[in-house]
Structures are given as structure tokens and as C-alpha cells.
Design a protein around this motif. Structure first.
Motif, PDB file in Angstrom:
ATOM      1  N   LYS A  53       0.807  -1.220   0.000  1.00  9.45           N
ATOM      2  CA  LYS A  53       0.000   0.000   0.000  1.00  9.45           C
ATOM      3  C   LYS A  53       0.843   1.275   0.000  1.00  9.45           C
ATOM      4  CE  LYS A  53      -0.664  -0.048   4.940  1.00  9.45           C
ATOM      5  NZ  LYS A  53      -1.560  -0.151   6.061  1.00  9.45           N
ATOM      6  N   LYS A  54       2.142   1.102   0.189  1.00 14.58           N
ATOM      7  CA  LYS A  54       2.995   2.294   0.230  1.00 14.58           C
ATOM      8  C   LYS A  54       3.005   3.052  -1.091  1.00 14.58           C
ATOM      9  CE  LYS A  54       6.003   0.753   3.897  1.00 14.58           C
ATOM     10  NZ  LYS A  54       7.198  -0.046   4.147  1.00 14.58           N
ATOM     11  N   LYS A  55       2.834   2.329  -2.192  1.00 10.01           N
ATOM     12  CA  LYS A  55       2.955   2.989  -3.493  1.00 10.01           C
ATOM     13  C   LYS A  55       1.606   3.456  -4.032  1.00 10.01           C
ATOM     14  CE  LYS A  55       7.106   0.787  -5.230  1.00 10.01           C
ATOM     15  NZ  LYS A  55       7.580  -0.121  -6.299  1.00 10.01           N
ATOM     16  N   ASN A  56       0.881   4.211  -3.260  1.00 11.36           N
ATOM     17  CA  ASN A  56      -0.393   4.752  -3.714  1.00 11.36           C
ATOM     18  C   ASN A  56      -1.313   3.670  -4.287  1.00 11.36           C
ATOM     19  OD1 ASN A  56      -2.255   6.798  -4.130  1.00 11.36           O
ATOM     20  ND2 ASN A  56      -1.602   7.083  -6.265  1.00 11.36           N
ATOM     21  N   ARG A  57      -1.424   2.569  -3.549  1.00 12.94           N
ATOM     22  CA  ARG A  57      -2.262   1.483  -4.035  1.00 12.94           C
ATOM     23  C   ARG A  57      -3.409   1.213  -3.069  1.00 12.94           C
ATOM     24  NH1 ARG A  57       2.826  -2.017  -4.684  1.00 12.94           N
ATOM     25  NH2 ARG A  57       3.444  -1.794  -6.856  1.00 12.94           N
ATOM     26  N   LEU A  58      -4.464   0.674  -3.619  1.00 14.08           N
ATOM     27  CA  LEU A  58      -5.587   0.232  -2.797  1.00 14.08           C
ATOM     28  C   LEU A  58      -5.520  -1.294  -2.743  1.00 14.08           C
ATOM     29  CD1 LEU A  58      -9.287   1.370  -3.419  1.00 14.08           C
ATOM     30  CD2 LEU A  58      -8.669  -0.777  -2.378  1.00 14.08           C
ATOM     31  N   VAL A  59      -5.406  -1.831  -1.552  1.00 13.68           N
ATOM     32  CA  VAL A  59      -5.345  -3.287  -1.400  1.00 13.68           C
ATOM     33  C   VAL A  59      -6.650  -3.755  -0.751  1.00 13.68           C
ATOM     34  CG1 VAL A  59      -4.071  -5.225  -0.396  1.00 13.68           C
ATOM     35  CG2 VAL A  59      -2.837  -3.144  -1.059  1.00 13.68           C
ATOM     36  N   PHE A  60      -7.331  -4.677  -1.410  1.00 12.87           N
ATOM     37  CA  PHE A  60      -8.592  -5.222  -0.883  1.00 12.87           C
ATOM     38  C   PHE A  60      -8.342  -6.708  -0.688  1.00 12.87           C
ATOM     39  CE2 PHE A  60     -13.266  -6.315  -1.769  1.00 12.87           C
ATOM     40  CZ  PHE A  60     -13.681  -5.886  -0.519  1.00 12.87           C
ATOM     41  N   MET A  61      -8.377  -7.151   0.576  1.00 13.54           N
ATOM     42  CA  MET A  61      -7.884  -8.486   0.883  1.00 13.54           C
ATOM     43  C   MET A  61      -8.853  -9.252   1.778  1.00 13.54           C
ATOM     44  SD  MET A  61      -4.503  -9.201   3.124  1.00 13.54           S
ATOM     45  CE  MET A  61      -5.239  -8.948   4.708  1.00 13.54           C
ATOM     46  N   SER A  62      -9.285 -10.420   1.323  1.00 15.28           N
ATOM     47  CA  SER A  62     -10.136 -11.220   2.200  1.00 15.28           C
ATOM     48  C   SER A  62      -9.253 -12.029   3.134  1.00 15.28           C
ATOM     49  CB  SER A  62     -11.023 -12.159   1.380  1.00 15.28           C
ATOM     50  OG  SER A  62     -10.286 -13.280   0.976  1.00 15.28           O
ATOM     51  N   SER A  63      -9.781 -12.324   4.308  1.00 12.84           N
ATOM     52  CA  SER A  63      -8.989 -13.089   5.274  1.00 12.84           C
ATOM     53  C   SER A  63      -9.902 -13.664   6.344  1.00 12.84           C
ATOM     54  CB  SER A  63      -7.956 -12.165   5.920  1.00 12.84           C
ATOM     55  OG  SER A  63      -7.247 -12.859   6.920  1.00 12.84           O
TER      56      SER A  63
END
Ligand SMILES: Nc1ncnc2c1ncn2[C@@H]1O[C@H](COP(=O)(O)OP(=O)(O)OP(=O)(O)O)[C@@H](O)[C@H]1O
Ligand SMILES: [Mg+2]
Length: 316
Positions: free
Chosen positions: A183-193
Motif C-alpha cells: 500500500k505504500k505505493k499509492n495502491r488500494l489493497v482489498f484483501m479477504s482473510s
């Protein structure tokens, strides 16, 4: 528009008479990591598959950066990297060979692919293994290569379906570190867990679903405090040395907003407090000046677990 975004608009998915997703609406904007939680069969994978156009919604639409993934697949998915069902990498290949093949299938120019592969393999901390055969890798290492494959197209949006499931504790921790860095590089992370402590550690926000319906989507700290009954927040602090009861009962318990203090063990205490972010900020400052050897300060995993269990129970 401000940063990457994903949006589900009244998404429903039916399999015959069975409703797997029911009128799900959810908009996530900005570079952050969002944990997607829910029990088995809740509809998490179904949602992720609709977002990557692997399956079609029965109703509603899924948008990536405002673009409909079904109507305009190429443009929408051009900004997405996804890891949904971890593919088995052919064991006789090296990461460089496997990733080159994927890059070729995706139509990346060869010179660009060569450069990109070195970059992403470094990002998943596998650069020293670039030319070793995948067959010798641990599951965690293979999963890091799978994540690298998702990064090939330099995506702004990354979707991961249970990225650490099936890995041993070390593998899980390796993959977790990589996801934290994503997420550091201007990213959106959508993660199921299914791992609440993992979501607690990595994610900024959580979305919970059950029976195909969205139960909550909010900042992690709001989710845990909103459902804690008395509106209190809980943080756990870890210490490098033992703490005496006097410091706990007198000094910490009397800090602004603190409602109670529990000793979890000799080097870990749990502080219940009210007043939200503002009090959390001053609490952290005060604790730091107390020189009690504080080495970490974070919302507790148990607070998220309590919330999760109470929300899921309500929908049984
Ligand atoms: N192809 C299919 N045909 C019929 N039912 C399906 C199909 N795919 C999924 N389902 C059902 O839809 C529901 C949601 O499944 P989904 O895989 O999205 O759940 P999940 O939240 O990812 O669960 P898990 O945590 O176990 O991975 C489940 O009841 C599942 O059995
Ligand atoms: Mg699933």
C-alpha cells in the motif's frame, strides 16, 4: 479523482435459487488496505470474482476507478492486480521464466517486462531467487511469486483472496510483510482473510459480510469501538520490561479518557479508553513520556474478534 477506487453498486449474485450476494453496495477510495471479513460461504470470493470479471453479477455493477468491469473489462482491469485462486507455478521454471510467460500472455513489451520483473521480484523480496527453480521454493515463497505476478501490470488496485491461507506461520508473516509494503505505493489493497489478527495488523479499514450482505464498512478503529458496547476503544501495549502494579493502577489508570487497565501478562497491558482518536493520540504521547519501556501500541485483535462475533451472531 482522488486515488484508486473500487465500488460495488447493488451487486447480487444468484446460483439457481441460492443467493450468494445480496444487494451489496460498497465504495472504497484511496490508497489503503481494506480487510474483507466474513465466515465461510459469506460471499467474499464471489465478490472478488465479480470485481475481476471472472464471474458475472446477476444484478448491479462493479466499478474499478469508476469504470465498469464488465462493460469495459480491458480498461477497468488494466489497473487491477489480483490473486484469487493461487495458481500452481510449474516447478521446473524459475520466477524469471514464469513471470516472463505471464507478461507475454498479458502483452507486455519484452524490454519493459524484463525491467518490471526485476523490480517486482525485489518488491516481494525474492530477488535472490530470481533464477532458481520454483520447485525448490516453500509455499510462502511461491505465494510471493504469485503476488509478484499480480504486480506485473503496475496495478493501482490489488485484490487478494486469503493470501496467507495454507502457509505456515513463517510463510504467513513473510506474505504479511509484503502486503503491508504494497500500500505504500499509492495502491488500494482489498484483501479477504479469516485471520483477524492479520487484518488488525495490516489493514486500515474493514468490510464485513455475511450471507451475501454487507454488515459494516469503516475504519478499523471505528469498527472496534462502535461495537464495543460502551463506545470505548481498547489498545494493547507491549513493554520491553516488566511493569509493576503501581504504574498500572496509579499512573496509567489516571490518564485522560482511560476507563480501565488490564494486565495481560507481565509485559503486556490492555487499556480501555473513551474519547476516540483525540484521546488515543494524547494517551500514546503520555505513555511514551512515562518511560515504561513501551515497544508497541495497537488496537487489540480481541476487540476486532468481539465485534466480528457479535455482528456475525446477529445474522445467524
Ligand atoms: N459456482 C457455484 N455454484 C453454486 N454455489 C456457489 C458457487 N460458487 C459459490 N457458491 C456458493 O456461494 C456462497 C458464497 O461463496 P464464496 O466462495 O463467495 O464464499 P467465501 O466468503 O469466499 O467463503 P470462504 O471463506 O469459505 O472462502 C457459498 O454458499 C457457496 O457455496
Ligand atoms: Mg472464499
Amino acid at each position: 479523482m482522488s486515488g484508486p477506487s473500487i465500488e460495488a453498486v447493488n451487486l447480487s449474485k444468484r446460483y439457481g435459487s441460492f443467493t450468494a450476494l445480496s444487494n451489496l453496495s460498497l465504495k472504497i477510495e484511496g490508497s489503503k488496505c481494506v480487510g474483507f471479513l466474513g465466515p465461510n460461504g459469506a460471499g467474499k470470493t464471489t465478490t472478488l470474482k465479480i470485481f475481476t470479471d471472472m464471474i458475472r453479477a446477476s444484478e448491479g455493477k462493479a466499478l474499478i476507478n469508476g469504470v465498469d468491469v464488465h462493460l469495459n473489462k480491458k480498461q477497468a482491469l488494466g489497473s487491477v492486480g489480483a490473486l484469487i485462486e493461487s495458481p500452481e507455478i510449474y516447478p521446473a521454471l524459475t520466477p524469471r521464466e514464469a513471470l516472463s510467460m505471464i507478461a507475454e500472455i498479458r502483452g507486455l513489451p519484452r524490454a519493459e517486462a524484463r525491467k518490471k520483473i526485476e523490480e517486482i521480484v525485489t518488491e516481494v523480496k525474492m530477488n535472490e531467487w530470481l533464477d532458481k527453480k520454483v520447485g525448490k521454493f516453500s509455499k510462502g515463497m511461491k505465494q510471493r511469486i504469485n503476488i509478484a505476478a499480480a504486480l506485473l501490470s503496475d496495478p493501482e488496485v490489488i485484490m487478494l483472496d486469503e493470501p496467507t491461507t495454507g502457509l505456515d506461520p513463517r510463510g504467513q508473516s513473510e506474505v504479511r510483510d509484503i502486503v503491508k509494503d504494497l500500500k505504500k505505493k499509492n495502491r488500494l489493497v482489498f484483501m479477504s482473510s479469516h485471520l483477524l489478527n492479520e487484518v488488525q495488523e495490516i489493514c486500515d479499514e474493514v468490510a464485513m459480510i455475511d450471507h451475501g450482505k454487507l454488515l459494516v464498512y469503516d475504519k478499523l478503529s471505528n469498527v472496534t469501538s462502535r461495537f464495543s458496547g460502551d463506545g470505548s476503544n481498547v489498545v494493547e501495549i507491549e513493554l520491553s520490561r516488566e511493569i509493576d502494579d503501581q504504574s498500572i493502577n496509579k499512573n496509567i489508570a489516571s490518564l485522560g479518557g482511560v476507563s480501565s487497565v488490564e494486565k495481560v501478562d507481565s509485559r503486556k497491558i490492555r487499556i480501555h479508553f473513551t474519547g476516540g482518536m483525540q484521546n488515543q493520540e494524547s494517551l500514546l504521547q503520555e505513555l511514551a513520556t512515562m518511560k515504561i519501556g513501551m515497544i508497541s501500541f495497537r488496537p487489540t485483535a480481541s476487540a476486532l474478534e468481539d465485534t466480528y462475533l457479535s455482528l456475525i451472531k446477529d445474522t445467524l
